[in-house]
Every structure is written in structure tokens, then in C-alpha cells.
Design an enzyme around this catalytic site. Structure first.
Site, PDB file in Angstrom:
ATOM      1  CB  SER A   1      -0.888   0.010   1.251  1.00  0.00           C
ATOM      2  OG  SER A   1      -0.098   0.247   2.397  1.00  0.00           O
TER       3      SER A   1
ATOM      4  CG  ASP B   1      -3.636  -2.890  -1.713  1.00  0.00           C
ATOM      5  OD1 ASP B   1      -4.556  -3.064  -2.525  1.00  0.00           O
ATOM      6  OD2 ASP B   1      -3.751  -3.124  -0.483  1.00  0.00           O
TER       7      ASP B   1
ATOM      8  CG  ASP C   1      -9.378   2.739  -4.913  1.00  0.00           C
ATOM      9  OD1 ASP C   1     -10.426   3.042  -5.521  1.00  0.00           O
ATOM     10  OD2 ASP C   1      -9.369   2.374  -3.726  1.00  0.00           O
TER      11      ASP C   1
ATOM     12  CD  GLU D   1     -12.262  -0.441  -5.103  1.00  0.00           C
ATOM     13  OE1 GLU D   1     -11.074  -0.732  -4.873  1.00  0.00           O
ATOM     14  OE2 GLU D   1     -13.098  -0.208  -4.221  1.00  0.00           O
TER      15      GLU D   1
ATOM     16  N   GLY E   1     -10.266  -4.050   7.015  1.00  0.00           N
ATOM     17  CA  GLY E   1     -10.063  -4.024   8.457  1.00  0.00           C
ATOM     18  C   GLY E   1     -10.664  -5.222   9.178  1.00  0.00           C
TER      19      GLY E   1
ATOM     20  CB  ALA F   1     -10.968 -11.209   0.921  1.00  0.00           C
ATOM     21  CB  SER F   2      -9.218 -10.268   6.635  1.00  0.00           C
ATOM     22  OG  SER F   2      -7.870 -10.113   6.230  1.00  0.00           O
TER      23      SER F   2
ATOM     24  CB  SER G   1      -7.339  -7.444   8.545  1.00  0.00           C
ATOM     25  OG  SER G   1      -7.559  -6.149   8.051  1.00  0.00           O
TER      26      SER G   1
END
Ligand code: G3H
Ligand code: 13P
Ligand code: ZN
Length: 330
Positions: free
Chosen positions: A56, A93, A115, A145, A190, A234-235, A278
Site C-alpha cells: 500500500s 495496492d 483506485d 475499481e 479491516g 477478504a480477511s 488484516s
């Protein structure tokens, strides 16, 4: 200008094609330090999985852009040393500007995300197209996105999901030329993805969040068949880590993630990149807190970062083998 090809990295094109055909997803794990990088590579070599190392803009500031690039180069060599030349992508990211994307491309990234999801539709198209035009000159792939995830996305936060509008996807991918599309179908960033009041309890008393909007995913797939889709946020927020963190002095409240079965289902569709950050943070924090609590006299960082790295590796292997299905696809 450094080409990612000189570093032994690959873009996402070939990997995404195989992932859609093979009905699995490639893991995109975020990293900003050595132990995370080692755990990601060790796990993906051992399971023979392709991998996307994801950085990121915050991570880039934290770790230093030059060091991170050398770490990715080191990751390629490390994988070979461990015995397998797995395909490794270095991906930006949530890039938020053309300049940041260009800087990463010029430094050896093989893939970038631009993004523009918080911009107006037309501004998103314009910015994404500009990044694609630059990136494709160097055979770097681009993720765009459409739709906004609830929660915090880098420095931007939103209270509600704005689900991806299926009617926009054909126009967006055609006009921008992107290589993959991140969508919003109910995931978020998160460790607090849902409020307990949004969930129901199953027979064992475990909170079950509302399902992802697979109906929207299906509509998107119908409109752009075979086009690579990306799932952010997707955590799964494993409760064992939340419990360990809280047992040893942490204060995580209402931490709820996406059930793994839902991600397995998504991986079988055109979703071919699944972003996980996360869960790794939780695994590391749980182990560090455990060691601090159980061995208070310990002050050698290797004695707490080492167990954290071991736990991370286990977590990543589990994701590859049981959630994403990318084992033996390297
Ligand atoms: O999508 C966000 C990633 O989890 C990166 O988070 O901006 O705190 O590094 P970060
Ligand atoms: P999580 O916060 O669910 O791990 O999502 C990470 C992500 O989408 C990175 O882009
Ligand atoms: Zn994300």
C-alpha cells in the site's frame, strides 16, 4: 527506470487467465516488513502457489520505497533458494494518483492498482485510462475499481457500501483498458467488517454475517465473461487470534470477518485475486502478545517476531490450501 522483468517478477496477465480457467484465486498478501515477506514466500513455496506481494502507499512510506523493491527482488531469490521458482508479482495496492502508479512502475512493480472508486465515474475512467496507457508501455498490468467498500480504504472512509453497478462494467473496462476489476459486493477493509447487530447466531452461538452479494457478482460475470475480478477486504478475522489478543491485554471489540466458505465460493468464480491483510496483522499481533505475556523477561526481537512469522506462515498456507485453492498452481 527498472523493469520488473529484470527482477524476475511477473505481471498478473497469465496468472489470472489460469486462475479463472482453474477456478481458484491467487493470494494477494500485503507486506511492509521482512518477517511478513519471509512468511508469504515460505508459505507459497511450500504449497507451490503463485503469489502477489502487495504494497500500500502507507506501507511504501513506512518501509521506504527502495528497500521494498529490493525486498521483492530478494523474495524472488529467496523462493528459488527454498527450492521453487514460483510466479511472484509486486503490486501497488490502492494507488491513488497517476504519479504514485508511475513511480512504482518506474521502480520495478509489475502490477499497479489505480483506485479511482471515490471519484465520479467519468473521473475514475479518465484517471484509470491514463495509468493503463502508461503501464501497458512497460507490460505492467493494472487493476481498477468500481463501487466503494464500506469502512476505511486507505485515507478515505465510507459508512456504507456502494455496490458495483453491473451496468457500468462493460463501459469501464472497455474505455479504460484495465486488466482486472476490483468490485464491491459486501466485503470491507479491516477487522470490523460487520456490526454484531447485522449478524445472526448459528446453532453453536457463533455470529454469522450477512452473505456477500453473489447475485451482483453473477451479473458482473454475465456482462464481462472471463474478465478477472478482484476481491478486496477478504480477511476472515479468525476468532482464535482475536481471543488470544484480548486474553493477553488487547482490546479488540466486535471483530468480525468474511466466512471462509464464502471466499471459497468466490474463488471458484471469475474472482482471481483475493486481498488479505488484516488476518496477517491479527496473527502477528496475537503471537507477539502471547510471547510478551508468557515470557516477560524476553527482549530479543527474534524471540517474538520469530513465532509471529511461524504463525503467519501457517495462516498463509491455510489460505492457499483451504480458501483460495491455489495450491500446486505455481
Ligand atoms: O486496503 C488496505 C490495506 O489493508 C493496506 O492498509 O494502508 O494501512 O497499509 P494500509
Ligand atoms: P482486509 O483488511 O480484509 O485484509 O483487506 C485487505 C485489502 O483489501 C488490501 O487491499
Ligand atoms: Zn483493499
Amino acid at each position: 527506470m527498472i523493469s520488473y522483468k529484470e527482477l524476475g517478477l511477473v505481471n498478473t496477465r497469465e496468472g489470472f487467465r489460469k486462475a479463472i480457467e482453474g477456478k481458484y484465486a491467487i493470494p494477494a498478501f500485503n507486506f511492509n516488513n521482512m518477517e511478513q515477506m519471509q512468511a508469504i514466500i515460505a508459505a507459497c513455496v511450500e504449497t507451490s502457489s503463485p503469489v502477489i506481494l502487495q504494497v500500500s502507499s502507507g506501507a511504501r512510506k513506512y518501509a521506504n520505497q527502495t528497500l521494498l523493491r529490493y525486498m521483492a527482488q530478494g523474495a524472488v531469490e529467496y523462493a528459488k533458494e527454498l527450492g521453487k521458482n514460483i510466479p511472484i508479482t509486486l503490486h501497488l495496492d490502492h494507488g491513488d494518483s497517476f504519479e504514485l502508479c508511475k513511480s512504482c512502475i518506474d521502480m520495478g512493480f509489475s502490477s499497479v492498482m489505480i483506485d479511482g472508486s471515490h471519484l465520479s465515474y467519468e473521473e475514475n475512467v479518465e484517471l484509470t485510462k491514463k495509468v493503463v496507457e502508461y503501464a501497458h508501455q512497460y507490460d505492467v498490468t493494472v487493476e481498477g475499481e468500481l463501487g466503494v467498500l464500506a469502512g476505511v480504504e486507505d485515507e478515505v472512509s465510507s459508512d456504507h457500501h456502494t455496490y458495483t453497478e453491473p451496468d457500468q462494467v462493460v463501459d469501464f473496462v472497455t474505455r479504460t483498458g484495465v486488466d482486472s476489476l476490483a468490485i464491491s459486493i459486501g466485503t470491507s477493509h479491516g477487522a470490523n467488517k460487520f456490526k454484531p447487530e447485522q449478524c445472526t447466531r448459528n446453532a453453536e452461538g457463533v455470529l454469522v454475517p450477512p452473505p456477500l452479494r453473489f447475485d451482483i457478482l453473477e451479473e458482473i460475470e454475465k456482462r464481462i465473461p472471463g474478465f478477472p475480478i478482484v476481491l478486496h477486504g477478504a480477511s476472515s478475522v479468525p476468532q482464535k487470534y482475536v481471543e488470544t489478543i484480548n486474553k493477553f491485554g488487547g482490546a479488540l471489540k466486535d471483530a468480525i470477518g468474511i466466512p471462509e466458505e464464502q471466499l471459497r465460493k468466490a474463488a471458484g468464480s471469475a474472482v482471481c485475486k483475493i486481498n488479505i491483510d488484516s488476518d496477517g496483522r491479527l496473527a502477528m499481533t496475537a503471537e507477539v502478545r502471547r510471547v510478551f505475556a508468557e515470557k516477560p523477561a524476553e527482549f530479543d526481537p527474534r524471540k517474538y517476531l520469530g513465532p509471529a512469522r511461524d504463525e503467519l506462515k501457517k495462516l498463509y498456507m491455510h489460505k492457499v490450501q483451504n480458501v483460495l485453492g491455489s495450491e500446486n498452481k505455481a
